[in-house]
Design a protein around this motif. Structure first.
Motif, PDB file in Angstrom:
ATOM      1  N   ILE A 107      52.860  60.021 -66.252  1.00  0.00           N
ATOM      2  CA  ILE A 107      51.806  59.009 -66.349  1.00  0.00           C
ATOM      3  C   ILE A 107      50.436  59.672 -66.296  1.00  0.00           C
ATOM      4  O   ILE A 107      49.536  59.348 -67.087  1.00  0.00           O
ATOM      5  N   SER A 110      49.518  61.016 -69.575  1.00  0.00           N
ATOM      6  CA  SER A 110      49.559  60.037 -70.670  1.00  0.00           C
ATOM      7  C   SER A 110      50.816  60.143 -71.521  1.00  0.00           C
ATOM      8  O   SER A 110      50.767  60.051 -72.747  1.00  0.00           O
ATOM      9  N   PRO A 112      53.747  57.949 -71.034  1.00  0.00           N
ATOM     10  CA  PRO A 112      54.521  56.886 -70.384  1.00  0.00           C
ATOM     11  C   PRO A 112      55.970  56.827 -70.850  1.00  0.00           C
ATOM     12  O   PRO A 112      56.829  56.337 -70.109  1.00  0.00           O
ATOM     13  N   PRO A 178      44.637  59.172 -65.930  1.00  0.00           N
ATOM     14  CA  PRO A 178      44.746  58.474 -67.216  1.00  0.00           C
ATOM     15  C   PRO A 178      43.939  57.189 -67.268  1.00  0.00           C
ATOM     16  O   PRO A 178      43.446  56.695 -66.249  1.00  0.00           O
ATOM     17  N   ASP A 181      45.385  51.395 -68.771  1.00  0.00           N
ATOM     18  CA  ASP A 181      46.607  50.834 -69.338  1.00  0.00           C
ATOM     19  C   ASP A 181      47.793  51.767 -69.176  1.00  0.00           C
ATOM     20  O   ASP A 181      48.944  51.318 -69.126  1.00  0.00           O
ATOM     21  N   THR A 182      47.545  53.079 -69.061  1.00  0.00           N
ATOM     22  CA  THR A 182      48.628  54.026 -68.789  1.00  0.00           C
ATOM     23  C   THR A 182      48.913  54.102 -67.292  1.00  0.00           C
ATOM     24  O   THR A 182      50.072  54.040 -66.868  1.00  0.00           O
ATOM     25  N   VAL A 185      51.222  51.521 -65.590  1.00  0.00           N
ATOM     26  CA  VAL A 185      52.678  51.583 -65.723  1.00  0.00           C
ATOM     27  C   VAL A 185      53.319  51.793 -64.349  1.00  0.00           C
ATOM     28  O   VAL A 185      54.432  51.327 -64.088  1.00  0.00           O
ATOM     29  N   ASN A 212      37.867  57.185 -65.807  1.00  0.00           N
ATOM     30  CA  ASN A 212      39.159  56.492 -65.882  1.00  0.00           C
ATOM     31  C   ASN A 212      39.538  55.921 -64.517  1.00  0.00           C
ATOM     32  O   ASN A 212      40.025  54.791 -64.408  1.00  0.00           O
TER      33      ASN A 212
END
Length: 505
Positions: A107, A110, A112, A178, A181-182, A185, A212
């Motif tokens: 993760i 990046s 996933p 990251p 949205d990553t 996870v 980030n």
């Protein structure tokens, strides 16, 4: 009995700051061979603090056999204590080999699709982090600086804050961080972010990763940006894949201010130059050049890991030899790809693929006089490695994602005379500093092919101009500069907290 004096500065990092070896039936502690990297950089802080302590883990037998928990070290950095946290093999496997490397690592980088939730024992991860925090707090004064390093200790700040609410806690990430949205996870996203927001300072190598983190903390937990600033040296604020023109430097959350720092660790050019100025190093460089002859020497240094881009680099080298047959017997690639430690199942497939590709390329193009690739899956001593850097015509560093990458900086520091060319992935954190490198998109075959062609065909004047600019930056923003910056941040935090306490009174 009088209580032992508590430390005002505690470093928490999973690795021990020395090499533990058995000599004549006795365990001895030797200074790390390489002067670069995380451990030597952190040891510089130990040498400048009178009562600093380092917390690390030590794997112990299941039998519970006792061991020396505190080791007093005296080396070139000074004198300091290392307190080892005893962990059993099953704890290490679940905490580090599985949760850290199979769930968190992909993760962070990046990937996933490689996230493996199934075997994760999150309760064990919590427990190990709690044990690290308790070990740190046992050594720390109530208002000590407790400096935690890297993602596998993400939950330590949470536990430290509850044991010692007045401690000053900093966390530094040596990996990427990251986009939201990553990161999201991770099923434990809120717990991790909550712990990081228990820090006083959260640090990263480059502004992109800091931004980030700030965006994720704001969107997931409702933190509020308290301060932003324009990005300046040593970073390129625009024009690179990882550039950021502005960066958040503080967040407000639950009545607390959390500072955010972005500052890349440097290499040690003086030590590299000192190593290369010896008679032995001069001899070794001459030997390497004699062994290579009139061939061009390419070096690529990393470890077995799908994020390091070794597979993509080897495939590009295969295509190079296929489309430019005039280069056969005229180039030699020295690929250092250090095999993972036992138990690191996440990297087995990557290691098999590297070995397969090297065998295939050597078999396809080699002959009795020439093997295109020399592969080393063992770590190369640093004093040997810098000799290869100096002798090399090209350094080829193409990670798919990297927090920083010090190899690129080491190569630049080792160059002199007729310099080599640096090919550097756009997705390595150091590419934001080294804009004059031949930047490459390792996901694109065309970009990889164009980059190696450019490096091979570049004239000496252009190489020299590029290297001079990068060398100035590497020399200025070196490991000492990084250390001084961190000290200044700590001192500013201490002053700010003192002033706030007086105002409250």
């Amino acid at each position: 009995m009088a209580q032992a004096k508590k430390s005002s500065f505690v470093i928490v990092y999973h690795r021990q700051p020395y090499e533990e070896v058995m000599e004549n039936g006795r365990i001895t502690y030797k200074e790390n061979k390489s002067p670069n990297g995380i451990v030597p950089a952190l040891k510089g802080f130990l040498g400048s603090a009178k009562d600093a302590v380092w917390i690390a883990w030590k794997q112990v037998p299941a039998s519970g056999k006792s061991f020396e928990r505190t080791v007093h070290i005296k080396d070139s950095y000074g004198e300091y204590d290392v307190v080892r946290l005893p962990l059993k093999a099953e704890q290490v496997k679940a905490f580090y080999h599985v949760t850290s490397k199979e769930a968190l690592w992909p993760i962070l980088h990046s990937f996933p699709g490689k996230f493996n939730y199934g075997p994760v024992d999150w309760e064990n991860f919590r427990e190990v982090n709690r044990l690290f925090a308790e070990a740190a707090c046992e050594q720390a004064s109530d208002d000590a600086f407790i400096w935690v390093h890297d993602y596998n200790l993400w939950l330590v700040p949470h536990y430290v804050r509850r044991i010692k609410p007045n401690a000053r806690i900093a966390m530094f990430h040596h990996t990427p961080f990251p986009a939201a949205d990553t990161f999201n996870v991770l099923p434990w996203r809120e717990e991790i972010l909550g712990s990081l927001l228990d820090c006083d300072i959260v640090g990263f190598h480059i502004p992109r990763y800091a931004e980030n983190f700030a965006s994720t903390a704001c969107s997931v937990l409702g933190a509020v940006r308290a301060e932003t600033r324009a990005v300046k040296g040593p970073f390129c604020p625009t024009g690179t894949v990882l550039s950021e023109p502005t960066v958040t430097t503080a967040l407000n959350y639950n009545g607390r201010r959390v500072e955010i720092d972005a500052w890349p660790i440097g290499t040690n050019p003086e030590v590299i130059e000192k190593l290369l100025s010896t008679f032995e190093a001069g001899q070794r460089v001459a030997e390497i050049k004699a062994e290579i002859g009139d061939r061009r020497l390419l070096v690529s240094v990393g470890r077995v890991d799908y994020v390091k881009g070794t597979k993509e680099m080897l495939e590009a080298f295969d295509r190079l030899l296929a489309r430019r047959p005039e280069l056969k017997e005229k180039v030699k690639l020295f690929c250092v790809c250090v095999a993972p430690a036992d138990g690191m199942s996440a990297y087995r497939a990557a290691q098999r693929e590297v070995e397969r590709l090297v065998g295939s390329i050597n078999g396809k193009y080699g002959n009795l006089r020439w093997s295109p690739i020399m592969l080393s899956t063992r770590g190369v001593p640093f004093e040997e490695l810098v000799c290869y850097y100096r002798a090399a015509d090209i350094c080829w560093i193409t990670p798919l994602r990297d927090g920083l990458n010090l190899v690129a900086k080491e190569f630049i520091a080792a160059q002199n005379g007729d310099p080599g060319a640096l090919i550097l992935s756009e997705f390595a954190g150091s590419a934001v500093e080294l804009a004059e490198s031949i930047r490459v998109n390792p996901y694109s075959e065309r970009s990889m092919d164009a980059a190696i062609d450019t490096a091979l065909d570049m004239g000496a004047a252009e190489r020299s101009d590029q290297l001079q600019k990068m060398r100035e930056r590497v020399s200025t923003w070196n490991v000492d500069h990084w250390a001084q910056h961190v000290r200044e941040r700590f001192e500013a935090l201490s002053t700010s907290q003192t002033e706030n306490a007086r105002s409250a009174a």
